[in-house]
Design a protein around this motif. Structure first.
Motif, PDB file in Angstrom:
ATOM      1  N   SER A   1       0.837  -1.209   0.000  1.00 25.30           N
ATOM      2  CA  SER A   1       0.000   0.000   0.000  1.00 25.30           C
ATOM      3  C   SER A   1       0.870   1.256   0.000  1.00 25.30           C
ATOM      4  O   SER A   1       0.546   2.240  -0.669  1.00 25.30           O
ATOM      5  CB  SER A   1      -0.936   0.009   1.221  1.00 25.30           C
ATOM      6  OG  SER A   1      -1.920  -0.979   1.097  1.00 25.30           O
TER       7      SER A   1
ATOM      8  N   ARG B   1       2.112   1.770  -3.437  1.00 23.69           N
ATOM      9  CA  ARG B   1       1.011   2.269  -4.273  1.00 23.69           C
ATOM     10  C   ARG B   1       0.816   3.769  -4.029  1.00 23.69           C
ATOM     11  O   ARG B   1       0.609   4.543  -4.969  1.00 23.69           O
ATOM     12  CB  ARG B   1      -0.259   1.490  -3.955  1.00 23.69           C
ATOM     13  CG  ARG B   1      -1.411   1.822  -4.832  1.00 23.69           C
ATOM     14  CD  ARG B   1      -2.548   0.810  -4.663  1.00 23.69           C
ATOM     15  NE  ARG B   1      -3.678   1.285  -5.413  1.00 23.69           N
ATOM     16  CZ  ARG B   1      -4.849   1.581  -4.885  1.00 23.69           C
ATOM     17  NH1 ARG B   1      -5.069   1.414  -3.605  1.00 23.69           N
ATOM     18  NH2 ARG B   1      -5.830   2.020  -5.637  1.00 23.69           N
TER      19      ARG B   1
ATOM     20  N   GLY C   1       1.271   6.897  -6.604  1.00 24.22           N
ATOM     21  CA  GLY C   1       0.256   7.935  -6.783  1.00 24.22           C
ATOM     22  C   GLY C   1       0.867   9.331  -6.728  1.00 24.22           C
ATOM     23  O   GLY C   1       0.508  10.209  -7.513  1.00 24.22           O
TER      24      GLY C   1
ATOM     25  N   THR D   1      -6.651  10.095  -7.415  1.00 18.31           N
ATOM     26  CA  THR D   1      -7.530   8.971  -7.083  1.00 18.31           C
ATOM     27  C   THR D   1      -6.783   7.947  -6.239  1.00 18.31           C
ATOM     28  O   THR D   1      -7.285   7.498  -5.202  1.00 18.31           O
ATOM     29  CB  THR D   1      -8.092   8.314  -8.363  1.00 18.31           C
ATOM     30  OG1 THR D   1      -8.819   9.301  -9.091  1.00 18.31           O
ATOM     31  CG2 THR D   1      -8.991   7.146  -8.029  1.00 18.31           C
ATOM     32  N   VAL D   2      -5.596   7.576  -6.652  1.00 16.06           N
ATOM     33  CA  VAL D   2      -4.799   6.598  -5.899  1.00 16.06           C
ATOM     34  C   VAL D   2      -4.435   7.156  -4.530  1.00 16.06           C
ATOM     35  O   VAL D   2      -4.557   6.467  -3.513  1.00 16.06           O
ATOM     36  CB  VAL D   2      -3.533   6.192  -6.693  1.00 16.06           C
ATOM     37  CG1 VAL D   2      -2.580   5.390  -5.817  1.00 16.06           C
ATOM     38  CG2 VAL D   2      -3.918   5.400  -7.927  1.00 16.06           C
TER      39      VAL D   2
ATOM     40  N   ARG E   1      -5.990   9.376  -2.704  1.00 14.48           N
ATOM     41  CA  ARG E   1      -7.188   9.351  -1.850  1.00 14.48           C
ATOM     42  C   ARG E   1      -7.553   7.932  -1.411  1.00 14.48           C
ATOM     43  O   ARG E   1      -8.014   7.723  -0.293  1.00 14.48           O
ATOM     44  CB  ARG E   1      -8.373   9.980  -2.576  1.00 14.48           C
ATOM     45  CG  ARG E   1      -8.324  11.479  -2.619  1.00 14.48           C
ATOM     46  CD  ARG E   1      -9.632  12.021  -3.221  1.00 14.48           C
ATOM     47  NE  ARG E   1      -9.574  13.439  -3.441  1.00 14.48           N
ATOM     48  CZ  ARG E   1      -9.754  14.366  -2.507  1.00 14.48           C
ATOM     49  NH1 ARG E   1      -9.990  14.000  -1.280  1.00 14.48           N
ATOM     50  NH2 ARG E   1      -9.689  15.644  -2.811  1.00 14.48           N
ATOM     51  N   GLU E   2      -7.379   6.958  -2.299  1.00 15.53           N
ATOM     52  CA  GLU E   2      -7.720   5.571  -1.957  1.00 15.53           C
ATOM     53  C   GLU E   2      -6.820   5.004  -0.865  1.00 15.53           C
ATOM     54  O   GLU E   2      -7.259   4.196  -0.062  1.00 15.53           O
ATOM     55  CB  GLU E   2      -7.640   4.681  -3.200  1.00 15.53           C
ATOM     56  CG  GLU E   2      -8.768   4.885  -4.174  1.00 15.53           C
ATOM     57  CD  GLU E   2      -8.577   4.108  -5.472  1.00 15.53           C
ATOM     58  OE1 GLU E   2      -7.497   3.482  -5.669  1.00 15.53           O
ATOM     59  OE2 GLU E   2      -9.502   4.141  -6.303  1.00 15.53           O
ATOM     60  N   VAL E   3      -5.566   5.417  -0.827  1.00 15.28           N
ATOM     61  CA  VAL E   3      -4.624   4.853   0.139  1.00 15.28           C
ATOM     62  C   VAL E   3      -4.640   5.626   1.457  1.00 15.28           C
ATOM     63  O   VAL E   3      -4.313   5.082   2.507  1.00 15.28           O
ATOM     64  CB  VAL E   3      -3.194   4.776  -0.446  1.00 15.28           C
ATOM     65  CG1 VAL E   3      -2.220   4.179   0.549  1.00 15.28           C
ATOM     66  CG2 VAL E   3      -3.190   3.933  -1.729  1.00 15.28           C
TER      67      VAL E   3
ATOM     68  N   THR F   1      -6.609   7.528   4.628  1.00 11.75           N
ATOM     69  CA  THR F   1      -7.920   7.572   5.273  1.00 11.75           C
ATOM     70  C   THR F   1      -8.493   8.972   5.063  1.00 11.75           C
ATOM     71  O   THR F   1      -7.734   9.929   4.847  1.00 11.75           O
ATOM     72  CB  THR F   1      -7.825   7.268   6.787  1.00 11.75           C
ATOM     73  OG1 THR F   1      -7.020   8.261   7.418  1.00 11.75           O
ATOM     74  CG2 THR F   1      -7.266   5.877   7.043  1.00 11.75           C
TER      75      THR F   1
ATOM     76  N   ASP G   1      -8.863  -1.247   6.640  1.00 13.35           N
ATOM     77  CA  ASP G   1     -10.173  -0.815   6.182  1.00 13.35           C
ATOM     78  C   ASP G   1     -10.696  -1.925   5.281  1.00 13.35           C
ATOM     79  O   ASP G   1     -10.375  -1.963   4.087  1.00 13.35           O
ATOM     80  CB  ASP G   1     -10.059   0.516   5.439  1.00 13.35           C
ATOM     81  CG  ASP G   1     -11.397   1.064   4.982  1.00 13.35           C
ATOM     82  OD1 ASP G   1     -12.448   0.535   5.407  1.00 13.35           O
ATOM     83  OD2 ASP G   1     -11.399   2.028   4.191  1.00 13.35           O
TER      84      ASP G   1
ATOM     85  N   GLU H   1      -8.144  -3.715   2.917  1.00 10.37           N
ATOM     86  CA  GLU H   1      -7.085  -2.774   2.546  1.00 10.37           C
ATOM     87  C   GLU H   1      -6.429  -2.164   3.779  1.00 10.37           C
ATOM     88  O   GLU H   1      -7.051  -2.046   4.825  1.00 10.37           O
ATOM     89  CB  GLU H   1      -7.668  -1.642   1.690  1.00 10.37           C
ATOM     90  CG  GLU H   1      -8.321  -2.098   0.405  1.00 10.37           C
ATOM     91  CD  GLU H   1      -7.343  -2.690  -0.582  1.00 10.37           C
ATOM     92  OE1 GLU H   1      -6.222  -2.165  -0.692  1.00 10.37           O
ATOM     93  OE2 GLU H   1      -7.707  -3.669  -1.244  1.00 10.37           O
TER      94      GLU H   1
ATOM     95  N   ARG I   1      -4.749   1.420   4.977  1.00  8.50           N
ATOM     96  CA  ARG I   1      -4.721   2.821   4.580  1.00  8.50           C
ATOM     97  C   ARG I   1      -3.935   3.630   5.615  1.00  8.50           C
ATOM     98  O   ARG I   1      -4.019   3.369   6.813  1.00  8.50           O
ATOM     99  CB  ARG I   1      -6.145   3.357   4.456  1.00  8.50           C
ATOM    100  CG  ARG I   1      -6.931   2.560   3.400  1.00  8.50           C
ATOM    101  CD  ARG I   1      -8.379   2.941   3.355  1.00  8.50           C
ATOM    102  NE  ARG I   1      -8.502   4.257   2.730  1.00  8.50           N
ATOM    103  CZ  ARG I   1      -9.622   4.953   2.743  1.00  8.50           C
ATOM    104  NH1 ARG I   1     -10.694   4.494   3.353  1.00  8.50           N
ATOM    105  NH2 ARG I   1      -9.665   6.131   2.162  1.00  8.50           N
TER     106      ARG I   1
END
Length: 183
Positions: A67, A70, A74, A81-82, A84-86, A88, A165, A168, A170
């Motif tokens: 993570s 990743r 990003g 997008t990446v 924000r996804e990783v 919290t 989460d 995943e 985060r």
């Protein structure tokens, strides 16, 4: 109550301010003190209070580092997008680039100002606080610019707090400190 007072190990000192700030804002300061006293007493006596290993510790350690990579991709790719996804939704990043604690929205808004040409992760170390929370430290060699300026440092030591989460991992807190290059 400040985590910097007293003889509290670095791991706890780094992890507690996030919880203290959140809980004090909600007005339950007294309950937090009650919960922290045994934890601090145990941790001071042993150095660090770490729960016993569980079955998925190795797999979760690998998932956290994946993570992280990743998230770093990003940032390199300026992919909001990446990022924000990783992170919290309530994540806070403190880096010498920003000069102040940044929220997720602030981090994403400044992606365009960040140009990374190298950010290799070195010596990642995961310590589980419980099954759903982990403390990750690592060093990064950094080359790039922020707002067109090259930083005066090329290495950082990073401390970060990760939360599970679902399936995943985060990041909820990340702090970078400039360091000298390792020998």
């Amino acid at each position: 109550m400040s985590a910097s007072k007293g003889a509290v190990p670095g791991l706890i000192a780094a992890a507690l301010p996030v919880k203290l700030a959140a809980i004090e804002l909600q007005g339950v300061r007294k309950e937090m003190k009650t919960l922290l006293v045994p934890f601090v007493v145990v941790s001071c006596g042993l150095g660090v209070a770490v729960p016993a290993a569980y079955a998925d510790e190795a797999a979760d350690s690998q998932a956290i580092v994946e993570s992280l990579e990743r998230l770093k991709a990003g940032f390199r790719d300026q992919d909001a997008t990446v990022v924000r996804e990783v992170m919290t939704p309530d994540a806070v990043f403190v880096t010498p680039l920003y000069g102040a604690p940044f929220t997720v929205n602030q981090v994403v808004r400044t992606l365009i100002d960040l140009e990374i040409t190298d950010d290799e992760t070195h010596s990642p170390n995961v310590t589980f606080m419980n099954d759903d929370t982990a403390f990750l430290t690592f060093r990064t060699s950094f080359d790039g610019t922020y707002s067109g300026e090259r930083p005066s440092w090329s290495w950082v030591f990073t401390s970060s707090l990760w939360k599970r989460d679902g399936d995943e991992w985060r990041v909820s807190f990340l702090q970078e400190t400039p360091i000298d290059a390792p020998d």
